[in-house]
Design an enzyme around this catalytic site. Structure first.
Site, PDB file in Angstrom:
ATOM      1  N   CYS A  75       0.883  -1.184   0.000  1.00 53.88           N
ATOM      2  CA  CYS A  75       0.000   0.000   0.000  1.00 53.88           C
ATOM      3  C   CYS A  75       0.914   1.226   0.000  1.00 53.88           C
ATOM      4  CB  CYS A  75      -0.913  -0.003   1.210  1.00 53.88           C
ATOM      5  SG  CYS A  75      -1.820  -1.547   1.481  1.00 53.88           S
ATOM      6  N   ALA A  76       1.519   1.531  -1.138  1.00 56.84           N
ATOM      7  CA  ALA A  76       2.714   2.371  -1.172  1.00 56.84           C
ATOM      8  C   ALA A  76       2.457   3.877  -1.180  1.00 56.84           C
ATOM      9  CB  ALA A  76       3.562   1.998  -2.381  1.00 56.84           C
ATOM     10  N   PRO A 114       1.493   7.623  -0.303  1.00 60.33           N
ATOM     11  CA  PRO A 114       2.044   8.556  -1.293  1.00 60.33           C
ATOM     12  C   PRO A 114       3.486   8.310  -1.685  1.00 60.33           C
ATOM     13  CG  PRO A 114       2.005   9.596   0.851  1.00 60.33           C
ATOM     14  CD  PRO A 114       1.340   8.257   1.033  1.00 60.33           C
ATOM     15  N   SER A 122       6.624   8.011   0.500  1.00 60.71           N
ATOM     16  CA  SER A 122       7.825   8.345   1.277  1.00 60.71           C
ATOM     17  C   SER A 122       8.513   7.092   1.821  1.00 60.71           C
ATOM     18  CB  SER A 122       7.467   9.295   2.420  1.00 60.71           C
ATOM     19  OG  SER A 122       6.477   8.732   3.243  1.00 60.71           O
ATOM     20  N   LYS A 123       7.734   6.104   2.268  1.00 57.93           N
ATOM     21  CA  LYS A 123       8.349   4.854   2.738  1.00 57.93           C
ATOM     22  C   LYS A 123       8.952   4.087   1.565  1.00 57.93           C
ATOM     23  CE  LYS A 123       5.012   4.386   6.534  1.00 57.93           C
ATOM     24  NZ  LYS A 123       4.073   5.427   6.047  1.00 57.93           N
ATOM     25  N   ASP A 127      -0.390   0.298  -5.208  1.00 56.60           N
ATOM     26  CA  ASP A 127      -1.489   0.982  -4.522  1.00 56.60           C
ATOM     27  C   ASP A 127      -2.783   0.695  -5.253  1.00 56.60           C
ATOM     28  OD1 ASP A 127      -1.642   3.077  -2.161  1.00 56.60           O
ATOM     29  OD2 ASP A 127      -3.189   3.623  -3.610  1.00 56.60           O
ATOM     30  N   ASP A 137      -5.649  -3.960  -5.781  1.00 57.05           N
ATOM     31  CA  ASP A 137      -6.117  -4.106  -4.416  1.00 57.05           C
ATOM     32  C   ASP A 137      -5.140  -5.056  -3.720  1.00 57.05           C
ATOM     33  OD1 ASP A 137      -7.362  -4.853  -2.035  1.00 57.05           O
ATOM     34  OD2 ASP A 137      -9.359  -4.887  -2.910  1.00 57.05           O
ATOM     35  N   CYS A 171      -0.935   4.238  11.143  1.00 52.35           N
ATOM     36  CA  CYS A 171      -0.842   5.508  11.868  1.00 52.35           C
ATOM     37  C   CYS A 171      -2.062   5.634  12.770  1.00 52.35           C
ATOM     38  CB  CYS A 171      -0.711   6.690  10.913  1.00 52.35           C
ATOM     39  SG  CYS A 171      -1.900   6.715   9.565  1.00 52.35           S
TER      40      CYS A 171
END
Length: 723
Positions: A180-181, A183, A185-186, A213, A240, A317
């Site tokens: 689930c990449a 936006p 940054s990771k 994503d 998905d 998060c």
């Protein structure tokens, strides 16, 4: 049906967020400081969950939650000059910033390194928007930060978001999946880890990063965020994550399994309330309850895709145990001993953290505590997964090995991380007998081992844990900070098709559409990936003209257009090529891959080689070049090059002019080596490599207008001069 006209006037004072329209009058806009930050339901829920037992510490937790999140950034660790860039910042910027901030804003913390981030490459500051606007020294630093961010040397990212990729422990030879990449940054951190040895070794790493994503729009945003890292090892897909397809590199080979998998799932996002005002006003337990089955399914699918001995990192998060420990517990149990939690307490020793919870409660959507699924109204029982409740063997699962990050511990956002190792083949992930839901619940958490023919068919809601936009100034410019990402349906990933062509064959594939009526009408267009064959006539020309080493793998060059004759040549790594050449690559919804290396230059002048270097791939190809088309520039020549669009040869010194005249018309490379200049002139020893078009009597820096501006800022920073 007729097309509905837009009410243009109505949009002036409103904003539309995804599927839900949120009307915000500009006159009613409030900054984070001005808005009320209180939610009794949130406080009662987490107090009763006993996430923090000490009353004084709870008070501190709530106080910090009501303050603005500091701005954090990190220096790209894979770059050859990372430490030098860090030292430049510490020497030229940090002392001035600390002094000014103490004079203007004594309440906020001055800029400082994150104590737990390796090698002082992660930094954080809490200067107010007013401080940044008022002081020219902060403005200079901000411009420098933006310039280095644009070229990939610095990434702005929330501090806690940096933790999962560090614990993933990626090596340059690893095959990595970021499920689930967006936006991104990771993903950028993972790419940096793949390129960790670039400073010592010449060559493209053997690893690969597949960044996925479910939202097609966010997938393209992901491309934008990662493009500045210029990695040929990146492949972006649109699936998905619950149903990410198996990939067989060869017809008879087993499906690809990954060394490392990051599972940063959609979540309710209440750990982001320091930058997300809507969490304060809209928080409710329903989001966590609704997302739990999706989170379980994504993590289970990740566990299936990992190889034995491979590592997975699950993160949210969110502070909610229903999205964290409950998900981890369910996946551990359904993996039947083939997945274990890893104790990573010895990693990042300066990181202040709290062990995972071993006891939690479930609140119904109506706000009452319920001890089991049987206590839920039968009418609504199917909306609750039984795995929300603690399993009977919770003490055996080592949930204390999970990591909880609370905002008051080190002035960050809230976060949750769990690190897994796969120790055996996972064949059966069905719900265990002691947690099997009744018929009404429908076994919503079930997932099958084989998903070869499964396509995305679910709706996913994700709260914005946007790591990249944590700049105070940017945040306050938004009319209404939305936390909920738009719902994703089949429609968002239908209607595109990609073609893969090697010199042997061409494969065309399209996204599956369950409803034939939903297929887009007319001619379909999509990305085309065509590898150049060994008999391509352009390759020998390029190799001879630039003195390109035989070590440069031209069989990894591809084009993405069937209509123009090799207009742009892209480079991918060998691992990416293997995936693009896989027998069932048609199952992948490909979004982007490859970096631009060569571009065919349109010119009226006779030229031996029309292909020029592209700025995007300049640093990748430079180690393979001889000195045949390379010229050494110093500070004086860089100034001339940037002074106007096409400086004439006559503007350069005689020695440089003679070298320029000796080159045939075409692309040349200017190499700026700071070590050859006097120490007082240069602030750093970071080399610069520039592609330049050598015309008949003039030069043209092959940079876009935006890139030229960035280069000017970098030059002002690197050289001991101010504009």
């Amino acid at each position: 049906m007729g097309r509905k006209k837009k009410n243009r006037g109505a949009n002036r004072n409103t904003r539309q967020k995804g599927d839900n329209e949120v009307t915000v009058r500009r006159t009613e806009r409030k900054t984070y400081e001005e808005a009320e930050k209180k939610n009794e339901t949130f406080e009662k829920y987490y107090k009763d969950q006993n996430i923090i037992s000490d009353e004084a510490e709870w008070k501190k937790f709530m106080e910090v939650n009501a303050t603005i999140l500091p701005t954090a950034f990190r220096i790209t660790g894979s770059r050859r000059h990372a430490f030098e860039l860090r030292d430049l910042m510490k020497r030229e910027h940090i002392p001035k910033l600390i002094q000014i901030q103490l004079e203007i804003d004594q309440k906020s913390e001055p800029i400082k390194p994150l104590p737990w981030y390796p090698n002082e490459l992660g930094w954080q500051h809490s200067a107010s928007r007013m401080t940044i606007k008022k002081d020219p020294i902060f403005q200079t630093f901000h411009r420098w930060l933006v310039a280095e961010t644009e070229v990939g040397n610095i990434s702005r990212q929330e501090a806690v978001s940096m933790i999962p990729p560090l614990l993933l422990d990626v090596k340059p030879n690893h095959w990595v999946l970021d499920m689930c990449a967006a936006p991104g940054s990771k993903t950028a951190q993972i790419i940096e880890a793949i390129h960790a040895n670039d400073a010592q070794e010449i060559g493209i790493p053997s690893g690969i990063v597949i960044a996925n994503d479910s939202d097609s729009k966010r997938s393209y945003m992901l491309v934008h965020q990662t493009k500045r890292l210029r990695s040929p090892c990146l492949l972006v897909t649109n699936h998905d994550a619950q149903h990410f397809p198996n990939i067989h590199l060869k017809k008879s080979s087993p499906p690809v399994q990954f060394d490392r998998i990051l599972v940063d799932v959609p979540c309710s996002g209440d750990g982001t309330m320091r930058k997300n005002l809507t969490i304060w006003s809209n928080w409710n337990i329903g989001n966590a309850i609704g997302l739990h089955p999706t989170q379980v399914n994504i993590l289970l699918r990740g566990a299936q895709l990992a190889k034995e001995g491979g590592r997975l990192v699950y993160s949210t998060c969110s502070l909610n145990p229903l999205e964290n420990e409950a998900v981890v517990a369910e996946v551990l149990r359904r993996s039947r001993g083939n997945l274990i939690l890893v104790d990573v307490n010895d990693r990042l020793p300066e990181l202040r953290k709290v062990p995972g919870m071993t006891s939690w409660k479930v609140m119904s959507k109506e706000g009452s505590w319920v001890s089991s699924l049987d206590d839920i109204n039968p009418k609504y029982r199917k909306k609750y997964a039984k795995s929300l409740w603690m399993p009977p063997d919770v003490e055996k699962l080592n949930l204390t090995r999970c990591i909880r990050i609370y905002p008051h511990l080190q002035d960050t956002g809230g976060f949750f991380i769990a690190v897994f190792e796969k120790i055996g083949i996972i064949k059966d992930v069905s719900v265990l007998d002691d947690t099997t839901s009744n018929d009404e619940n429908g076994g919503e958490n079930s997932i099958t081992e084989s998903v070869d023919n499964v396509e995305a068919d679910s709706t996913t809601i994700k709260y914005e844990c946007n790591d990249d936009v944590n700049d105070i100034e940017e945040m306050n410019q938004d009319d209404s900070v939305s936390t909920k990402r738009p719902s994703i349906t089949n429609q968002s990933i239908k209607g595109s098709h990609k073609r893969i062509r090697t010199n042997e064959s061409t494969t065309t594939f399209k996204s599956n559409c369950e409803n034939e009526e939903e297929k887009p009408k007319g001619k379909q267009t999509g990305e085309v990936f065509i590898f150049l064959g060994s008999d391509n006539e352009d390759i020998p020309l390029i190799r001879e003209f630039y003195g390109l080493s035989e070590d440069f793998k031209t069989d990894q060059l591809l084009v993405r257009s069937e209509n123009e004759k090799n207009k742009i040549l892209y480079l991918v790594s060998d691992s990416v090529k293997q995936v693009l050449s896989a027998t069932d690559v048609h199952k992948l919804r490909l979004v982007n891959t490859g970096i631009k290396i060569f571009t065919r230059q349109d010119t009226n002048e006779p030229v031996k080689c029309p292909f020029r270097f592209n700025a995007e791939g300049m640093y990748t190809v430079y180690p393979y070049l001889s000195n045949k088309r390379v010229i050494n520039f110093g500070l004086k020549e860089v100034r001339i090059l940037l002074s106007e669009p096409t400086p004439l040869f006559d503007q350069f010194d005689e020695k440089i002019r003679e070298q320029l005249e000796s080159f045939e018309i075409g692309c040349i490379v200017a190499y700026i080596d700071p070590s050859q200049e006097e120490e007082i002139v240069f602030r750093t020893k970071v080399p610069i490599v520039l592609p330049i078009w050598r015309a008949h009597k003039s030069l043209n820096l092959l940079y876009r207008k935006e890139d030229r501006k960035v280069l000017e800022l970098r030059v002002q920073s690197y050289f001991n001069e101010e504009k």
